[in-house]
Design a protein around this motif. Structure first.
Motif, PDB file in Angstrom:
ATOM      1  N   GLU A 219     -10.914   3.593   2.762  1.00  0.00           N
ATOM      2  CA  GLU A 219     -11.714   4.310   3.834  1.00  0.00           C
ATOM      3  C   GLU A 219     -13.219   4.806   3.081  1.00  0.00           C
ATOM      4  O   GLU A 219     -14.255   4.868   3.601  1.00  0.00           O
ATOM      5  CB  GLU A 219     -11.198   5.519   4.448  1.00  0.00           C
ATOM      6  N   GLY A 220     -12.997   4.936   1.809  1.00  0.00           N
ATOM      7  CA  GLY A 220     -14.465   5.315   1.240  1.00  0.00           C
ATOM      8  C   GLY A 220     -15.270   4.302   1.015  1.00  0.00           C
ATOM      9  O   GLY A 220     -16.489   4.289   0.303  1.00  0.00           O
ATOM     10  N   GLY A 221     -15.012   3.040   1.305  1.00  0.00           N
ATOM     11  CA  GLY A 221     -16.067   1.902   1.111  1.00  0.00           C
ATOM     12  C   GLY A 221     -15.744   1.094  -0.198  1.00  0.00           C
ATOM     13  O   GLY A 221     -16.619   0.500  -0.604  1.00  0.00           O
TER      14      GLY A 221
ATOM     15  N   ARG B 122      -0.060   5.613   6.373  1.00  0.00           N
ATOM     16  CA  ARG B 122      -0.153   7.233   6.374  1.00  0.00           C
ATOM     17  C   ARG B 122      -1.213   7.875   6.538  1.00  0.00           C
ATOM     18  O   ARG B 122      -2.080   8.311   5.793  1.00  0.00           O
ATOM     19  CB  ARG B 122       0.344   7.415   4.722  1.00  0.00           C
ATOM     20  N   ASN B 123      -1.762   7.415   7.833  1.00  0.00           N
ATOM     21  CA  ASN B 123      -2.995   7.911   8.655  1.00  0.00           C
ATOM     22  C   ASN B 123      -4.376   7.587   7.699  1.00  0.00           C
ATOM     23  O   ASN B 123      -5.269   8.100   7.985  1.00  0.00           O
ATOM     24  CB  ASN B 123      -2.917   9.160   8.737  1.00  0.00           C
ATOM     25  N   GLN B 124      -4.203   6.722   6.859  1.00  0.00           N
ATOM     26  CA  GLN B 124      -5.343   6.083   6.016  1.00  0.00           C
ATOM     27  C   GLN B 124      -5.587   4.766   6.629  1.00  0.00           C
ATOM     28  O   GLN B 124      -4.789   3.827   6.652  1.00  0.00           O
ATOM     29  CB  GLN B 124      -4.857   6.278   4.347  1.00  0.00           C
TER      30      GLN B 124
ATOM     31  N   ILE C 159       0.955  -1.180  -0.033  1.00  0.00           N
ATOM     32  CA  ILE C 159       0.208   0.003  -0.085  1.00  0.00           C
ATOM     33  C   ILE C 159       0.806   1.438  -0.132  1.00  0.00           C
ATOM     34  O   ILE C 159       0.872   2.215  -0.834  1.00  0.00           O
ATOM     35  CB  ILE C 159      -0.843  -0.099   1.143  1.00  0.00           C
ATOM     36  N   ALA C 160       1.973   1.451   0.803  1.00  0.00           N
ATOM     37  CA  ALA C 160       2.788   2.272   0.977  1.00  0.00           C
ATOM     38  C   ALA C 160       3.413   2.548  -0.394  1.00  0.00           C
ATOM     39  O   ALA C 160       3.765   3.714  -0.987  1.00  0.00           O
ATOM     40  CB  ALA C 160       4.231   1.883   2.048  1.00  0.00           C
ATOM     41  N   ASP C 161       3.835   1.444  -1.171  1.00  0.00           N
ATOM     42  CA  ASP C 161       4.363   1.683  -2.327  1.00  0.00           C
ATOM     43  C   ASP C 161       3.346   1.816  -3.428  1.00  0.00           C
ATOM     44  O   ASP C 161       3.785   1.993  -4.876  1.00  0.00           O
ATOM     45  CB  ASP C 161       5.349   0.238  -2.846  1.00  0.00           C
TER      46      ASP C 161
END
Ligand code: G6P
Length: 743
Positions: free
Chosen positions: A90-92, A138-140, A61-63
């Motif tokens: 987060e947006g579903g 990253r805060n997500q 994900i980070a990459d």
């Protein structure tokens, strides 16, 4: 037996019910349990997967490397339980779902929580567990979703349920099997016991015989049982007319072919020299008069002391003679006894020892060692004679009276299978009285060799039990009336002796009126004079002096009887060698003289003492001529004179005055019962008897005659023989059964 089978079956049925209830209760419970186990298993697996791929997923994900993310997910989805994997942002939105991600899945339904969460969705009817694991980069925050197909849980719980049911069914089948085996085994046992029981009923205790033997034994035992039945049936029916014919028929039925041997001291026929010829005498003996008609009916051999002066000349080489002389029906075997032996055995131990010991007449018994030895020796001689006469190994031996207390044991030793019936014709005293006899244990032991021991009354049986109890080691069963000593059982019973009915001596008798006038004429007295009689052996137990005193008392109190009453005492001399007997004779003569001198004169003698033997016909004539008969024994086992008087009075007249100390008083209760020791009581009874109205006499006499007729001597013998036959048959059955068990 049935109960033994049904009780376990009840428990088995109960077990079955318990298993069914268990199966019903466990089935839903087990399904839930398996589901829970499987689900937590799936959750743990999902958690494991998450932990394993968390770091590579975070790095991808980070990459922002979508293809690495997809390949991680695809490799995870290779696991056969994992249906699909994906990432919900987060947006579903659903990112990088694997190929088999169900269309119905939506990230919107995934719980957005800080911790992992699990939920269930359905796709094509299948249940799917959705595990959502938060991933923060990253805060997500996104969610790794792992979908696992739960349909295997249904399959697994179905299998488990099937397994449980199968297991319980297995247990149930096993229990049913055990129950079936149990029932079969029990039923078999039951059937074989049933078969055995039927067999036993059919053939007694015989179970191991061969079938051929068994049917032979069946027949034999049925016969034996049948014979016992016949006897008991006969005794049960009180309506039987006991006669020689009945006795013969009974013997034929219950003791077919049995040999009867009698032993007694006194013989039934005595041959004497008299006036240059040989005369035949029948003795004055209650025993002889009772037993002779019985043996005439049964046939057999009577062994007795040859006491007549012409006895040796009248027997054959085997010491036997057929009797009765005019129509022989049985054999009389005579035993010779020397004078010295006679002094010890007969006069000594029998008549100076046992006779006064057993009669309460207050004459002191004499016990001499030498008499005892002779007694033993003569008992042996008779026992030997029984063995010589016996043609079979199991004859019926009828042992008579106190002269042969030792013989039953001696015969038992010589002929163990004999049926020995001993009858004690005199009273049996209480234990205290009997205890003075120095040879008491030997006497009791001798008698206990018998199969049956008879007394006249139950009272004497009870005295005997008491004596046995005190002096010998034995087991007494009062209910069964038996004594067991040294392994041998003796029945002890009361058989009241009697006389033949109708009595032979009655045949050819003149009418009562003719007898009355003939006797009065012979006595030289007026036809209207009252006559009282007493007839017996001159024995101190008979109370002869006492009745003379009663006559004296009556003449004193009621002098009106003078010249209106004569008392005739017929007394047959007996055992005169003994002082107690000779003294009695002289005392009686003196007393008679005294009474006659006080109340009489040359023309009137109130007491007539006739001391000589009278034959039965003379006795009966006197009885028929009498108004009153006095039987005043101080003690008597039975007393047959009383019964003979009753039998002689076919006109139903005449009064009997009877001592309460006779066995006969138990049966002849219509007599005037008196205490011979009480002179006044007896004289009053004599007065009452002499004045008794005709209809009262008739009433009383009728009842007494009925009693003697029904309870005659054939019944006495019949009852003993029935008991003897029953005991003999029981022994035979026991022997057959024993022999069979030995095979
Ligand atoms: C009694 C006895 C008999 C005996 C009879 C006569 O009745 O019980 O056994 O035979 O007296 O006595 P005797 O001594 O003359 O035989």
């Amino acid at each position: 037996m049935f109960y033994r089978i049904t009780r376990p079956l009840k428990y088995i049925g109960l077990g079955f019910m318990v298993i069914i209830v268990l199966a019903l209760a466990i089935a839903p419970f087990s399904k839930r349990l398996i589901e829970q186990w499987s689900r937590s298993d799936v959750e743990a697996r999902s958690r494991l997967v998450y932990n394993a791929i968390q770091n590579p997923v975070v790095r991808a994900i980070a990459d922002s490397d979508a293809s690495r993310l997809s390949s991680i997910f695809e490799s995870v989805a290779l696991d056969e339980r994992i249906l699909a994997v994906g990432l919900c942002d987060e947006g579903g939105r659903l990112l990088n779902p694997t190929k088999l991600m169900p269309a119905t899945f939506s990230c919107k339904k995934v719980a957005r929580s800080e911790a992992e969460s699990f939920s269930t969705i359905f796709n094509d009817g299948r249940r799917i567990l959705v595990g959502a694991f938060p991933i923060v980069e990253r805060n997500q925050k996104s969610y790794l979703v792992i979908l696992t197909d739960l349909s295997f849980i249904d399959a697994r719980s179905g299998q488990a349920q099937a397994f449980i049911v199968a297991a319980l069914a297995g247990v149930a089948i096993a229990i049913a099997g055990v129950a079936a085996i149990f029932v079969v085994v029990m039923l078999r046992g039951w059937m074989s016991s049933l078969r055995r029981a039927i067999e036993e009923i059919r053939s007694g205790a015989i179970s191991s015989a061969t079938s051929h033997d068994r049917s032979a034994i069946d027949i034999q035992i049925k016969k034996l049982l049948g014979a016992i039945e016949v006897g008991q049936e006969t005794i049960r029916s009180g309506q039987i007319d006991w006669s020689p014919g009945t006795l013969q028929e009974l013997l034929h039925k219950i003791l077919p072919g049995a040999e009867v041997i009698v032993i007694s001291n006194r013989e039934p026929y005595i041959h004497n020299h008299a006036n240059g010829a040989i005369s035949l005498q029948t003795p004055a003996s209650g025993l002889v008069s009772a037993l002779e008609p019985v043996i005439r009916a049964c046939g057999g051999t009577w062994i007795a002391h040859g006491s007549g002066s012409a006895d040796r000349e009248t027997v054959g080489r085997d010491d036997k003679i057929g009797v009765p002389p005019n129509a022989p029906s049985y054999a009389l075997r005579r035993i010779w006894i020397s004078e010295e032996e006679q002094d010890g055995y007969y006069y000594g131990f029998s008549n100076e020892g046992l006779w006064p010991l057993c009669h309460i007449a207050f004459v002191r018994p004499q016990f001499r060692e030498s008499d005892w030895q002779q007694y033993e020796q003569i008992n042996e001689r008779f026992a030997d004679a029984v063995t010589q006469e016996a043609r079979t190994e199991d004859p019926i031996v009828l042992v008579q009276d106190y002269h042969f207390a030792l013989a039953p044991r001696m015969i038992r030793q010589r002929l163990p299978r004999a049926t020995i019936v001993t009858f004690w014709h005199i009273p049996w005293p209480n234990a205290e009285t009997f205890s003075i006899c120095p040879w008491k244990e030997r006497i009791i032991d001798g008698l206990l060799g018998s199969t049956i021991l008879g007394f006249h009354t139950q009272f004497h049986c009870n005295n005997f039990f008491e004596t046995v109890d005190r002096f010998v080691e034995s087991r007494i069963d009062r209910e069964q009336a038996t004594v067991t000593s040294g392994g041998h059982e003796t029945m002890v019973r009361a058989y009241p002796i009697s006389i033949e009915w109708p009595p032979a001596a009655l045949a050819g008798q003149p009418s009562v009126d003719a007898c009355r006038s003939q006797i009065r004429q012979s006595l030289g007295c007026a036809p209207g004079i009252k006559l009282a009689v007493g007839i017996e052996r001159f024995d101190y137990t008979k109370g002869i002096l006492d009745r003379m005193k009663a006559v004296d008392d009556l003449l004193i109190r009621e002098p009106t009887w003078k010249r209106r009453l004569i008392f005739v005492q017929v007394a047959a001399p007996t055992r005169s060698k003994l002082t107690s007997y000779s003294n009695l004779q002289s005392e009686a003569l003196t007393l008679a003289d005294d009474i006659n001198s006080r109340h009489g004169d040359d023309s009137y003698q109130p007491i007539r003492l006739l001391i000589r033997h009278h034959e039965a016909a003379e006795v009966f004539k006197l009885f028929r001529a009498a108004d009153v008969c006095i039987v005043s024994s101080l003690h008597d086992g039975m007393n047959l004179v009383a019964k003979e008087f009753v039998a002689a009075r076919d006109d139903n007249n005449g009064v009997l005055v009877l001592s309460s100390f006779t066995g006969a008083s138990r049966e002849l209760s219509e007599a005037l019962i008196v205490n011979p020791y009480n002179t006044q009581e007896m004289s009053k009874a004599l007065d009452v008897a002499l004045r008794m109205p005709g209809d009262e006499q008739q009433e009383r006499m009728r009842l007494m005659r009925q009693q003697v007729q029904e309870w005659n001597v054939y019944r006495w013998a019949g009852r003993m023989l029935i008991d003897a036959a029953a005991s003999r048959q029981r022994r035979r059955i026991f022997d057959i059964s024993e022999a069979n068990h030995m095979r």
